[in-house]
Design an enzyme around this catalytic site. Structure first.
Site: not given
Ligand SMILES: *Cc1c(COP(=O)(O)O)cnc(C)c1O
Length: 422
Positions: A17, A143, A243, A272
């Site tokens: 980034y 995202y 997600d 995460k």
């Molecule tokens: C960070 C994130 C992702 C991607 O996860 P990575 O481990 O960085 O590939 C997907 N969805 C959400 C909501 C996120 O915050």
């Protein structure tokens, strides 16, 4: 900010980034919520390494769990073999997650976890003889990760992903806004219903970040939206994918953001904070009904299998992380963090003309500025006061480790306040 000059031959790391090849600050070690830099500075990490290190750094029990697992069985493939850490972790996730999510597919990052979810949803319909259902609908400002499929359902016009992947185009829905704004949720539900009426025959799934969209501006929305969206998806035979990569494991004040609405998605993605920030891992959870559609004939099998899926060392870290979170009352810690963030950040928009809005939910506090220029120099200003902040787009935010003490958190919020009230 000292840096090796651009194109220096001895500096080979390509950072994310950024378009300036400048060497960032060097972290030598980290303990608790503090990063120790090589120049002797000590900074409180206000963003817990992209929200993953919820126990802070170097938690002795996590370190020990990883060390023991590495010595016993650091890795083994999950194709045709299995092992206790993966099985125990899957069982515990099933026990914790919304009722009905009974199968767990492991991968190595949030983005890949999302890819797995999208492939599962599309192949589910194919296996059911409805292969025309393969498109997705997601929220504006979403995202879902940086891989091609995950990007295709992320905010299409955002500056983060000017490059658009050559993947099937998704439909986008303007999300509801405001955790307490039921009217906005009602309006968004009308839009969702219209869209489903029009497109459901082609749609595999509706993908959401439940309750809190993180990178997309920390938009928090009313739980009722998700409750009704669940019902609408069922009516129109469209799967619901949650997600929870950012929201899972307590960030919004419940173990999972879906719990605010009391719903079970068909597929839920976790990553995460899953391993407490020790190692990369994701878990894509599915209902029994979904899983059953992949059984019985070779052509029905789910054709995905990352080399490091279910890695025993990551699984051992995750098991220990879950044990600590539940034993040490992490949800209560999040409530305490929320109280302080509310007291210190809410209302700043009435005291500084640079601030457009403030929002707090669980262990997330955000100050939305009018202009990116309004936080130029903030990272250095914060570092001089012992805090690591990483603003982006129009957002100055904190998503700290849950173990942050009251005085450490006060240090973070006072730096933010001081900056805007100068
Ligand atoms: C960070 C994130 C992702 C991607 O996860 P990575 O481990 O960085 O590939 C997907 N969805 C959400 C909501 C996120 O915050």
């Amino acid at each position: 900010m000292p840096g090796t000059p651009e194109n220096a031959p001895d500096y080979a790391v390509w950072h994310p980034y950024t378009a300036t090849h400048q060497r960032p600050w060097v972290v030598q070690s980290a303990h608790g919520v503090r990063l120790h830099l090589d120049d002797g500075r000590e900074l409180i990490d206000s963003v817990s390494s992209w929200w993953s290190c919820v126990h802070g750094y170097g938690h002795p029990e996590l370190v020990q769990a990883v060390q023991e697992q590495v010595a016993r069985l650091p890795h083994v493939m999950l194709g045709g073999l299995t092992h206790a850490p993966a099985e125990q972790l899957a069982a515990q996730l099933v026990e914790m997650a919304p009722i009905g999510l009974e199968r767990v597919f492991f991968a190595d990052s949030g983005s890949v976890g999302v890819e797995v979810a999208l492939k599962m949803a599309a192949q589910y319909w194919q296996n059911m003889g409805r292969s025309h259902k393969r498109r997705f609908v997601s929220l504006r400002g979403a995202y879902h990760g940086d891989t091609a499929g995950a990007m295709s359902i992320g905010e299409p016009d955002d500056s983060m992903h000017l490059f658009t992947a050559a993947t099937p185009s998704a439909s986008f829905l303007e999300p509801p806004r405001g955790f307490e704004d039921r009217h906005s949720a009602a309006e968004a539900l009308k839009r969702l219903e219209q869209l489903l009426r029009r497109e459901a025959t082609e749609l595999a799934a509706f993908v959401v970040e439940p309750i809190q969209q993180s990178y997309g501006g920390f938009n928090m929305y009313h739980p009722w939206f998700l409750e009704e969206a669940r019902w609408l998806c069922d009516q129109h035979e469209v799967l619901l994918i949650a997600d929870e990569v950012a929201t899972g494991f307590g960030r919004t004040g419940k173990w999972f953001a879906c719990d605010w609405s009391g719903i079970t998605p068909d597929i839920m993605v976790l990553s995460k904070a899953l391993t407490g920030g020790m190692l990369g891992m994701s878990a894509t959870m599915a209902t029994r009904k979904l899983f059953d559609a992949f059984q019985g004939a070779p052509e029905k099998a789910f054709m995905h299998g990352p080399t490091f899926m279910g890695n025993p060392t990551a699984a051992a870290a995750a098991l220990k992380s879950l044990e600590i979170m539940r034993r040490d009352g992490y949800l209560e810690r999040v409530v305490r963090i929320e109280q302080r963030l509310r007291a210190d950040l809410l209302g700043l928009e009435h005291r500084s003309h640079k601030v457009l809005a403030t929002r707090v939910l669980g262990a997330t506090g955000v100050v939305e500025v009018r202009d990116r220029a309004d936080y130029q120099g903030l990272a250095e200003f914060a570092a001089e006061r012992g805090v690591w902040l990483r603003p982006f787009e129009r957002y100055v935010y904190t998503m700290p480790a849950y173990v942050i003490s009251d005085s450490e958190l006060a240090q973070v919020t006072s730096v933010i306040r001081e900056w805007f009230l100068r």
